[in-house]
Design a protein around this motif. Sequence first.
Motif, short mmCIF file in Angstrom:
data_model
loop_
_atom_site.label_atom_id
_atom_site.label_comp_id
_atom_site.label_asym_id
_atom_site.label_seq_id
_atom_site.Cartn_x
_atom_site.Cartn_y
_atom_site.Cartn_z
N ALA A 99 -13.67 16.23 16.81
CA ALA A 99 -15.09 15.97 16.53
C ALA A 99 -15.54 16.69 15.27
CB ALA A 99 -15.94 16.41 17.73
N HIS A 103 -16.64 14.48 11.98
CA HIS A 103 -18.06 14.20 12.19
C HIS A 103 -18.76 13.71 10.93
CE1 HIS A 103 -18.83 18.25 10.52
NE2 HIS A 103 -20.10 17.87 10.37
N VAL A 146 -15.27 11.81 21.16
CA VAL A 146 -15.45 12.14 19.75
C VAL A 146 -16.38 11.13 19.09
CG1 VAL A 146 -14.24 12.30 17.53
CG2 VAL A 146 -13.22 13.31 19.58
N ILE A 150 -20.03 12.07 17.40
CA ILE A 150 -20.30 11.81 15.99
C ILE A 150 -21.56 10.95 15.83
CG2 ILE A 150 -19.45 10.69 13.89
CD1 ILE A 150 -16.62 11.49 14.77
N HIS A 153 -24.57 13.32 16.39
CA HIS A 153 -24.60 14.71 15.91
C HIS A 153 -25.83 15.04 15.08
CE1 HIS A 153 -22.68 13.44 12.01
NE2 HIS A 153 -23.20 14.56 11.54
#
Length: 245
Positions: A99, A103, A146, A150, A153
Amino acid sequence: MSAAEDPIAEHGWTAVRVDADAIFKGKPYLYEPGPLLVKDIHFPSDDPIVAKAQAYAKDNLPVQTYNHSMRVYYFASAILQDQFPAHRAALSPATLALAALLHDIGTAPAFLTSTLLSFEFHGAITALNLLTAPPHPAPAPQAEAVCEAIIRHQDLGKEGTITFLGQLLQLATVYDNVGRWAYLVHEETRRDVNREFPRRAWGACFATTVREEVRVKPWAHSTHLGGAEEFANAVEGNLLMAEYE
């Protein structure tokens, strides 16, 4: 089922509040952080999926963005160690590394203007495709964790929930980018991580990226953080990290 056999806990799918203020109950931290140096934090480079993602990130990201991604891993690991004892034994370091490494992959020069999608969304799709492709395809719960982290985030807010992996990624990215939650990481940890992965004027680099994305994509999700100038100015005005820039 042990924690290691539970894909929800292992890959950070546990639902937590998206509102970090609520998690920390209005305090600067839950537990006083201690010093953790880079050498004290394991980076799972021996995992073939992580090695694949790390090579991809190195090949596609400017050094400033790659170093930011590595700082995010180490800051997230320190926050995990100090603040979330209920999660630290279960969460896979490899999943956290994936991650962190990927990201910001959507900000890569090759991707930023090649799609109409906001960088987080295109980056999440890119990460999912990379992680599920041979060689060494990741299991679906890991690759999707993941991808979800992303996507979200930069999805800061007050209402609703987010995966624990997503919250941890948010905490580490806003710490490194704008100096929010300044007391979550011990100053010795902050100093050592910045020494190992130099910023190289990261604030100016990322602020420029934000402004460029919003210029070409005025609908971009980055505007959720207050518009291009407000967010970019916050990145450039990061006083916590100013001495390392």
